[in-house]
Structures are given as structure tokens and as C-alpha cells.
Scaffold this motif. Sequence first.
Motif, PDB file in Angstrom:
ATOM      1  N   LEU A   1       7.636  48.575  22.641  1.00  0.00           N
ATOM      2  CA  LEU A   1       8.227  49.036  21.460  1.00  0.00           C
ATOM      3  C   LEU A   1       8.708  47.752  20.661  1.00  0.00           C
ATOM      4  O   LEU A   1       7.998  48.027  19.333  1.00  0.00           O
ATOM      5  CB  LEU A   1       9.180  49.976  21.719  1.00  0.00           C
ATOM      6  CG  LEU A   1      10.204  50.373  20.846  1.00  0.00           C
ATOM      7  CD1 LEU A   1       9.186  51.460  19.995  1.00  0.00           C
ATOM      8  CD2 LEU A   1      11.378  51.202  21.279  1.00  0.00           C
ATOM      9  N   PRO A   2       9.037  46.984  20.773  1.00  0.00           N
ATOM     10  CA  PRO A   2       9.638  45.957  19.921  1.00  0.00           C
ATOM     11  C   PRO A   2       8.149  45.356  19.205  1.00  0.00           C
ATOM     12  O   PRO A   2       8.378  45.121  17.962  1.00  0.00           O
ATOM     13  CB  PRO A   2      10.226  44.674  20.742  1.00  0.00           C
ATOM     14  CG  PRO A   2      10.674  45.357  21.895  1.00  0.00           C
ATOM     15  CD  PRO A   2       9.830  46.512  22.298  1.00  0.00           C
ATOM     16  N   ALA A   3       7.119  44.971  19.950  1.00  0.00           N
ATOM     17  CA  ALA A   3       6.016  44.578  19.361  1.00  0.00           C
ATOM     18  C   ALA A   3       5.485  45.565  18.551  1.00  0.00           C
ATOM     19  O   ALA A   3       4.945  45.321  17.298  1.00  0.00           O
ATOM     20  CB  ALA A   3       5.067  43.929  20.515  1.00  0.00           C
ATOM     21  N   GLY A   4       5.473  46.706  18.812  1.00  0.00           N
ATOM     22  CA  GLY A   4       4.830  47.704  18.073  1.00  0.00           C
ATOM     23  C   GLY A   4       5.469  47.961  16.910  1.00  0.00           C
ATOM     24  O   GLY A   4       4.767  48.082  15.605  1.00  0.00           O
ATOM     25  N   LEU A   5       6.760  48.031  16.762  1.00  0.00           N
ATOM     26  CA  LEU A   5       7.690  48.163  15.467  1.00  0.00           C
ATOM     27  C   LEU A   5       7.350  46.721  14.572  1.00  0.00           C
ATOM     28  O   LEU A   5       7.123  47.044  13.562  1.00  0.00           O
ATOM     29  CB  LEU A   5       9.244  48.063  15.733  1.00  0.00           C
ATOM     30  CG  LEU A   5       9.620  49.198  16.581  1.00  0.00           C
ATOM     31  CD1 LEU A   5      11.110  49.002  16.768  1.00  0.00           C
ATOM     32  CD2 LEU A   5       9.598  50.386  15.951  1.00  0.00           C
ATOM     33  N   VAL A   6       7.283  45.674  15.106  1.00  0.00           N
ATOM     34  CA  VAL A   6       7.030  44.587  14.363  1.00  0.00           C
ATOM     35  C   VAL A   6       5.457  44.623  13.715  1.00  0.00           C
ATOM     36  O   VAL A   6       5.231  44.304  12.415  1.00  0.00           O
ATOM     37  CB  VAL A   6       6.869  42.947  15.206  1.00  0.00           C
ATOM     38  CG1 VAL A   6       6.470  41.914  14.240  1.00  0.00           C
ATOM     39  CG2 VAL A   6       8.460  42.806  15.400  1.00  0.00           C
ATOM     40  N   GLY A   7       4.513  44.983  14.588  1.00  0.00           N
ATOM     41  CA  GLY A   7       3.078  45.374  14.216  1.00  0.00           C
ATOM     42  C   GLY A   7       3.168  46.452  13.134  1.00  0.00           C
ATOM     43  O   GLY A   7       2.341  46.305  12.035  1.00  0.00           O
ATOM     44  N   MET A   8       3.934  47.533  13.096  1.00  0.00           N
ATOM     45  CA  MET A   8       3.947  48.758  11.994  1.00  0.00           C
ATOM     46  C   MET A   8       4.477  47.978  10.639  1.00  0.00           C
ATOM     47  O   MET A   8       4.023  48.256   9.648  1.00  0.00           O
ATOM     48  CB  MET A   8       4.604  49.669  12.378  1.00  0.00           C
ATOM     49  CG  MET A   8       3.782  50.710  13.270  1.00  0.00           C
ATOM     50  SD  MET A   8       2.377  51.527  12.458  1.00  0.00           S
ATOM     51  CE  MET A   8       1.501  52.030  13.680  1.00  0.00           C
ATOM     52  N   ARG A   9       5.532  47.050  10.907  1.00  0.00           N
ATOM     53  CA  ARG A   9       5.971  46.612   9.717  1.00  0.00           C
ATOM     54  C   ARG A   9       5.099  45.426   9.048  1.00  0.00           C
ATOM     55  O   ARG A   9       4.944  45.649   7.745  1.00  0.00           O
ATOM     56  CB  ARG A   9       7.531  45.925   9.934  1.00  0.00           C
ATOM     57  CG  ARG A   9       8.187  45.175   8.868  1.00  0.00           C
ATOM     58  CD  ARG A   9       9.569  45.066   9.141  1.00  0.00           C
ATOM     59  NE  ARG A   9      10.152  46.301   9.033  1.00  0.00           N
ATOM     60  CZ  ARG A   9      11.374  46.542   9.685  1.00  0.00           C
ATOM     61  NH1 ARG A   9      11.939  45.637  10.536  1.00  0.00           N
ATOM     62  NH2 ARG A   9      12.244  47.593   9.682  1.00  0.00           N
ATOM     63  N   LEU A  10       4.226  44.794   9.810  1.00  0.00           N
ATOM     64  CA  LEU A  10       3.092  44.085   9.206  1.00  0.00           C
ATOM     65  C   LEU A  10       2.163  44.998   8.513  1.00  0.00           C
ATOM     66  O   LEU A  10       1.549  44.362   7.532  1.00  0.00           O
ATOM     67  CB  LEU A  10       2.576  43.237  10.419  1.00  0.00           C
ATOM     68  CG  LEU A  10       3.681  42.000  10.941  1.00  0.00           C
ATOM     69  CD1 LEU A  10       2.862  41.412  12.180  1.00  0.00           C
ATOM     70  CD2 LEU A  10       3.883  40.932   9.896  1.00  0.00           C
ATOM     71  N   LEU A  11       1.713  46.148   9.065  1.00  0.00           N
ATOM     72  CA  LEU A  11       0.900  46.598   8.374  1.00  0.00           C
ATOM     73  C   LEU A  11       1.476  47.039   7.053  1.00  0.00           C
ATOM     74  O   LEU A  11       0.695  47.284   6.119  1.00  0.00           O
ATOM     75  CB  LEU A  11       0.287  47.970   9.226  1.00  0.00           C
ATOM     76  CG  LEU A  11      -0.533  47.824  10.448  1.00  0.00           C
ATOM     77  CD1 LEU A  11      -0.603  49.161  11.081  1.00  0.00           C
ATOM     78  CD2 LEU A  11      -1.633  47.494   9.759  1.00  0.00           C
ATOM     79  N   ALA A  12       2.794  47.672   7.033  1.00  0.00           N
ATOM     80  CA  ALA A  12       3.188  48.099   5.818  1.00  0.00           C
ATOM     81  C   ALA A  12       3.380  46.682   4.780  1.00  0.00           C
ATOM     82  O   ALA A  12       3.147  46.952   3.716  1.00  0.00           O
ATOM     83  CB  ALA A  12       4.798  48.452   6.128  1.00  0.00           C
ATOM     84  N   LEU A  13       3.790  45.669   5.350  1.00  0.00           N
ATOM     85  CA  LEU A  13       3.634  44.548   4.486  1.00  0.00           C
ATOM     86  C   LEU A  13       2.292  44.306   3.916  1.00  0.00           C
ATOM     87  O   LEU A  13       2.274  43.417   2.735  1.00  0.00           O
ATOM     88  CB  LEU A  13       4.043  43.236   5.248  1.00  0.00           C
ATOM     89  CG  LEU A  13       5.760  43.423   5.523  1.00  0.00           C
ATOM     90  CD1 LEU A  13       6.208  41.989   6.188  1.00  0.00           C
ATOM     91  CD2 LEU A  13       6.583  43.602   3.963  1.00  0.00           C
ATOM     92  N   ALA A  14       1.394  44.420   4.629  1.00  0.00           N
ATOM     93  CA  ALA A  14      -0.112  44.176   4.134  1.00  0.00           C
ATOM     94  C   ALA A  14      -0.344  45.077   2.848  1.00  0.00           C
ATOM     95  O   ALA A  14      -1.031  44.849   2.075  1.00  0.00           O
ATOM     96  CB  ALA A  14      -1.010  44.402   5.213  1.00  0.00           C
ATOM     97  N   GLY A  15       0.188  46.533   3.246  1.00  0.00           N
ATOM     98  CA  GLY A  15      -0.224  47.526   2.110  1.00  0.00           C
ATOM     99  C   GLY A  15       0.686  47.055   0.857  1.00  0.00           C
ATOM    100  O   GLY A  15       0.176  47.100  -0.041  1.00  0.00           O
ATOM    101  N   LEU A  16       1.916  46.504   1.058  1.00  0.00           N
ATOM    102  CA  LEU A  16       2.626  46.069   0.208  1.00  0.00           C
ATOM    103  C   LEU A  16       1.916  44.831  -0.793  1.00  0.00           C
ATOM    104  O   LEU A  16       1.981  44.863  -1.998  1.00  0.00           O
ATOM    105  CB  LEU A  16       4.164  45.649   0.412  1.00  0.00           C
ATOM    106  CG  LEU A  16       5.248  45.170  -0.629  1.00  0.00           C
ATOM    107  CD1 LEU A  16       5.277  46.299  -1.882  1.00  0.00           C
ATOM    108  CD2 LEU A  16       6.372  44.832   0.030  1.00  0.00           C
ATOM    109  N   GLY A  17       1.006  43.883   0.033  1.00  0.00           N
ATOM    110  CA  GLY A  17       0.579  42.867  -0.509  1.00  0.00           C
ATOM    111  C   GLY A  17      -0.461  43.363  -1.447  1.00  0.00           C
ATOM    112  O   GLY A  17      -0.593  42.767  -2.564  1.00  0.00           O
ATOM    113  N   LEU A  18      -1.134  44.291  -1.009  1.00  0.00           N
ATOM    114  CA  LEU A  18      -2.208  44.989  -1.806  1.00  0.00           C
ATOM    115  C   LEU A  18      -1.726  45.694  -3.137  1.00  0.00           C
ATOM    116  O   LEU A  18      -2.090  45.319  -4.362  1.00  0.00           O
ATOM    117  CB  LEU A  18      -2.950  45.992  -1.471  1.00  0.00           C
ATOM    118  CG  LEU A  18      -3.890  45.448   0.042  1.00  0.00           C
ATOM    119  CD1 LEU A  18      -4.576  46.729   0.643  1.00  0.00           C
ATOM    120  CD2 LEU A  18      -4.753  44.549  -0.548  1.00  0.00           C
TER     121      LEU A  18
END
Length: 464
Positions: free
Chosen positions: A164-181
Motif C-alpha cells: 500500500l505505501p509504495a502504491g500510494l507513492v506510485g499513484m501520486r507520481l503518475l498524477a504528478l506526471a500528468g500535472l507536468g504535461l
Amino acid sequence: MASSVDLRRCQVLGLAGTAFLALGGETAGALPVRELLAPSSAGAALGLVGVYFGVVLLIAAWAMLGRLLRGPEPPSPRALLLVLAVWAAPLLLAPPLFSRDVYSYLAQGAMVDARIDVYTHGPSRLGGPLADEVAPVWQHTAAPYGPVFLAAASALSGLTRGELPAGLVGMRLLALAGLGLMVAALPRLARHSGADPAAALWLGALNPLVLLHLVAGAHNDAMMLGLLGVGLVAALGRRPVLGAVLVTLAALVKAPALLGLAAIVVLQMRGGRHPARAALTTAAASAATTVAVTTVAGTGYGWIAALNTPVSPHNWALTSLLGRATGALLERLGSDLAPLAVPVWHAVGLAITAVALLMIWLRLRPRPVYALGLSLAAVAAFGPAIRPWYALWGLFLIAAAAPDTSVRHRVAAVTCVLALAVLPSGGPADLGQLLLAVSGGVLAVVVLWQARQAAQAPVLGRTA
């Protein structure tokens, strides 16, 4: 450039706001089930006050930054990106806030990884710790997301092995990638539309809703909007096929982005291409992308039938509210038509949306980016389901292409209201929680007022 002192004040005030958000979220956020506190506990109450204290500070900092943009020496886009990074930093390791959807994402990714059909079964079919984290209302519902997002969620599940902790970090990184775009696309879209790139970044990227729901909430809307934005940029750069592919990828995250294909067609027509050829080229690129991605992902086309999943029984979309009110009235009158009230109002909402889209594109076809923003706003406003982050669908493009300052002011006002609309736990509010939230907001207003008075006191003393 804006006074470095004024800009630093905005940075510090917004940083204080997001820091309070992160700290308050440690006890009042959308925490894992084993860490949840009773709403009546002292820790949860203090956290709730802290979160709303932080939200109001963040809104105030954002408003101050907006005033700097209208000043004689506005901050540059690069300076605004630094502000965004500073404000977002405390939220990166904070618990999920304002929604438990990120747990659904993780469970759905694990289901795809386990070859369970997410378009037929809800997370309850998966079972285990991840499924336990999903909100009860979504335990037995199909996923409404397309194969692009589910493939990403499945890959993340494999990488994190369901932790779970790693998954939450991973999902936030995906969202940050979208925000970067999104951040990359906004200035380019603004320049094409004759708008100020800095103002576009202020409204479309530094917006409190972006920080609260795309960063802190890790919603997959960030992926959708990021792909949609860069797709439009590609089409503006006379690469319509690439634009259609990217917009289709956005729609294969969440379906509303499919409206972006209309903008791709219009942009080709503006470049001199015949309407039929433009439509055919766009449709062919979109269809090929959909088939290829769906085949690779292996998830099938069930997401089309599952698009009504976000329509929970008690959601507060306008048409749902009117439907429930009408149904209650009909029940009181003893009518057998009461069960039809909500579906009828939903149908009315869809009809209003269709008419609104037609009018928007007839009037604003020369401004396709702005027309698309208004179209997505209409879909969110009159659709059968609404969440505060749905407002970002239209807001993102309106920020890039709004024709005048008054439009931005109205959108900013809506933003401030929606930023206060959801509890940090993502759950329904009782009277006690509402009072605590209001207390946190009022406390922030008092602190801001006192700080302003203290700052003005030396000036008044010198002029006395």
C-alpha cells in the motif's frame, strides 16, 4: 518582474497552507483503514481544523498571487513554476486527501494484474487488504476507466507487489506526471489563444483545486488533462494525427477527453483541410489507437458500459439533486412515478448538455481550445455525477484560452467555493465536522486579518 518580497510572501503563505494540509491530513485525511480515527476523537478534530486552516491560507496565497499578475511587474511563468513546486512539496508525502479514489485505483490495478475483469466485478471480488481500503459505495461497482489508466495501474501493482505505501507513492507520481504535461501545455495553448501564459499557469496549474485533488488526492484526471493538453499542442503544431492519438489516449484514461477530437477536427479545418477529410483522418487515428491500446492492455471494451459507475445514489450533481427532490415530492403525493424522477432528470441534463455543446461550437468554432473548455465544463455541470475535481476538466482549458480577465475572475470564484466543498477524509460530513471545518477556516481568516493589520501599522505610524 513582481517584487521579490511580495512573491516570497505568496510562496511562504501558500507553503504554510499546504503544510497545514499535510499535517492535518495525518489524522483527518483519507487514511488507510487501520489508521482511521473516530471523527469524534481529539486527533481527528484537530486535524480537520488544521486542514481547513491550511485550505484558506492556500486560497489567500493564490489570490495574492493573482493580484501580483495584474500588477505593473507580474511574475514570469518560470517564477510561477517555482511557486507551484514550493506549494506542492508538503503534499507529496502526505496521506491521500479529500477522496479515497486512489485506493480504488490500486485495487483495480491489482485486479487487472490478477486477470479479474474490472468491468464486470468490483474491488470486493479481489478481496484482501487493498479491497478493504476502497470506500463501501465502490466495493461492488465496475471501473469506469479506460485501458490506458488500467494498464498503468496494473504495471504499478506489479512493481509495488500490492504494498500500500509504495502504491500510494506510485499513484501520486503518475498524477504528478500528468500535472507536468499540463504545465508544459498551458503556456503554449495560451500563446495560441492570445492569452497570457502566466495567467494561464496561475488559473490552470497553481489553482487550489489542482493542489488539493490532483496532487494531494492523486486523481487520474491529471493524466487525462495532461494528455489532452499535449494532444492539442501537437494539433496546433500542424501534427493532427499525433494530436488525435494523444487525445484518444486521454479519453482512454477518462472518457470526457473524447470531446477533444472535435477540437482536432476544427484545427485541421482552420489549416485548410476539407471538413470530411479532417473528420475521417481524426476518426481513423482515434480508432486505430483505441484498438491497439485495448489489445495491448487486454482489458476489453467494458469501460463503455461502465461509464455510469460514478453516478452514486447520493451524489450532488444538479440533475441528481433535482431528481431526488422531485422523487420525494412525488412520493409524498402518492404517485407511482417517483422512481422515474432521477432517470428523467438525468436525461434532461444530457439533453441540456447536448444543446449547450451545439451552441458552444457554433459560436466559438474560431476558438476551439476555449470551446472545448466550455464544453467540458458543461459536461461536468449538467452530467449525472459531479465531484469538485471534475471542474478541472473545463477549467484547465478555460485557463489557457479565456478571452478576458472577467472570465478568469468568475472561474476563480467558483474554484474558491469548490476548494471548501469536501472533507479531507472524503466521507460525508456531520454537523460536528462542519463546525470544525468552519472553525478552521474562520481561524485562518482571523490570522490573515491580524497579519494584514500588523503589516499596515508601521505605514500608518509613519503617515500620522
